[in-house]
Design a protein around this motif. Sequence first.
Motif, PDB file in Angstrom:
ATOM      1  N   CYS A 264       0.836  -1.193   0.000  1.00  0.00           N
ATOM      2  CA  CYS A 264       0.000   0.000   0.000  1.00  0.00           C
ATOM      3  C   CYS A 264       0.874   1.248   0.000  1.00  0.00           C
ATOM      4  CB  CYS A 264      -0.938   0.012   1.205  1.00  0.00           C
ATOM      5  SG  CYS A 264      -0.087   0.159   2.799  1.00  0.00           S
TER       6      CYS A 264
ATOM      7  N   LYS B  61       4.591   0.543   1.178  1.00  0.00           N
ATOM      8  CA  LYS B  61       4.778  -0.338   2.330  1.00  0.00           C
ATOM      9  C   LYS B  61       4.353  -1.764   1.974  1.00  0.00           C
ATOM     10  CE  LYS B  61       5.849   2.928   5.407  1.00  0.00           C
ATOM     11  NZ  LYS B  61       7.096   2.955   6.219  1.00  0.00           N
TER      12      LYS B  61
ATOM     13  N   VAL C 256       3.024  -5.075   3.860  1.00  0.00           N
ATOM     14  CA  VAL C 256       2.424  -5.444   5.134  1.00  0.00           C
ATOM     15  C   VAL C 256       2.346  -6.967   5.217  1.00  0.00           C
ATOM     16  CG1 VAL C 256       0.409  -5.197   6.624  1.00  0.00           C
ATOM     17  CG2 VAL C 256       1.069  -3.320   5.094  1.00  0.00           C
TER      18      VAL C 256
ATOM     19  N   ARG D 286       1.260  -7.849  10.927  1.00  0.00           N
ATOM     20  CA  ARG D 286       0.954  -6.411  10.861  1.00  0.00           C
ATOM     21  C   ARG D 286       2.195  -5.535  10.823  1.00  0.00           C
ATOM     22  NH1 ARG D 286      -4.363  -4.709  14.185  1.00  0.00           N
ATOM     23  NH2 ARG D 286      -4.131  -2.985  12.725  1.00  0.00           N
ATOM     24  N   GLU D 287       3.366  -6.134  10.717  1.00  0.00           N
ATOM     25  CA  GLU D 287       4.567  -5.333  10.521  1.00  0.00           C
ATOM     26  C   GLU D 287       4.537  -4.698   9.138  1.00  0.00           C
ATOM     27  OE1 GLU D 287       7.198  -4.525  12.363  1.00  0.00           O
ATOM     28  OE2 GLU D 287       6.445  -5.520  14.149  1.00  0.00           O
ATOM     29  N   ARG D 288       5.062  -3.491   9.039  1.00  0.00           N
ATOM     30  CA  ARG D 288       5.122  -2.781   7.769  1.00  0.00           C
ATOM     31  C   ARG D 288       6.575  -2.495   7.428  1.00  0.00           C
ATOM     32  NH1 ARG D 288       0.342   1.459   6.679  1.00  0.00           N
ATOM     33  NH2 ARG D 288      -1.442   0.160   7.238  1.00  0.00           N
TER      34      ARG D 288
ATOM     35  N   TYR E 220      -3.634   0.226  -3.279  1.00  0.00           N
ATOM     36  CA  TYR E 220      -3.470  -1.132  -2.763  1.00  0.00           C
ATOM     37  C   TYR E 220      -3.207  -2.162  -3.868  1.00  0.00           C
ATOM     38  CZ  TYR E 220      -5.125   0.310   1.843  1.00  0.00           C
ATOM     39  OH  TYR E 220      -5.255   0.907   3.061  1.00  0.00           O
TER      40      TYR E 220
ATOM     41  N   VAL F  92      -5.325  -8.974   7.479  1.00  0.00           N
ATOM     42  CA  VAL F  92      -4.575  -7.978   8.250  1.00  0.00           C
ATOM     43  C   VAL F  92      -5.253  -6.637   8.017  1.00  0.00           C
ATOM     44  CG1 VAL F  92      -2.369  -6.817   8.571  1.00  0.00           C
ATOM     45  CG2 VAL F  92      -2.422  -9.252   8.028  1.00  0.00           C
TER      46      VAL F  92
ATOM     47  N   THR G 135      -6.612  -2.866   7.441  1.00  0.00           N
ATOM     48  CA  THR G 135      -6.034  -1.706   6.765  1.00  0.00           C
ATOM     49  C   THR G 135      -6.496  -0.424   7.463  1.00  0.00           C
ATOM     50  OG1 THR G 135      -7.924  -1.661   5.254  1.00  0.00           O
ATOM     51  CG2 THR G 135      -5.996  -2.913   4.557  1.00  0.00           C
TER      52      THR G 135
END
Length: 253
Positions: free
Chosen positions: A165, A172, A174, A178-180, A206, A230, A232
């Motif tokens: 995204c 990023k 993802v 949930r780590e970016r 996205y 996950v 958004t």
Amino acid sequence: MKALIIEDEKAAVRNLEALLGEVAPDTKIICTLDSITDSVAWFEANPAPDVVFMDIHLADGSAFEIFEHVRVGCPVIFTTAYDEYALKAFKVNSIDYLLKPIGAADLRRALDKLEGLRHTAPTQESLSALIGQLQRREHYKTHFLIPFKGDKLLPLAVEQVQYFCIADGVTKAVVSDRERYTVPCTLDELADSLDPERFFRVNRQYLIARSAVQDIDLWFNNRLAINLKVPTDGKVLVSKLRVNEFKSWFAGR
């Protein structure tokens, strides 16, 4: 149809058996093997089945070694978690190459291809097209090296990514926890370099993985709102013009 399964993961065997029961209930699984040694011995002692479902990484080595010891005179559908062997698979009479986790739509498409080959001999044109498709798949990006904490590079496999995204003007990646991670390329570049069977550009912000979709809401003005596993920051909307394309992609057609 008589099928042979060569797979060393019991869970994968159970999943494939269940999918075959759903997609092709008339299939008879005549044997399940988990090693190169047992597979070679089986082919030497038995007539060829109608199809073989074969994992590449077996308990005692690479499944390609089987073809070095014995002639496999039937179509092979490879089932693997790795996408870098597609062209090599084609060279040993593979008719399809399914990436785990295998879905019902993927299996149905492979079996439809098998049925089609029974009635039509492949032409040079169709073989060339298939080789071209597999060569393109070999060149899809499978990993990133992500700048991390100033002085490190973090390996990140594409299969870990739930979606890409745009956030705060940068791209990023993802992942499931949930780590970016900041990816040094644009969404346009990613869309060109990733396997389009696995990722879809739903809008300007996205690019999502099929495996990341939890469910889909019917939205205003004939659009779709996609809920991802996950969460958004906002709604992930598919425009009216891309709804049919998205549905076809998600169904694997």
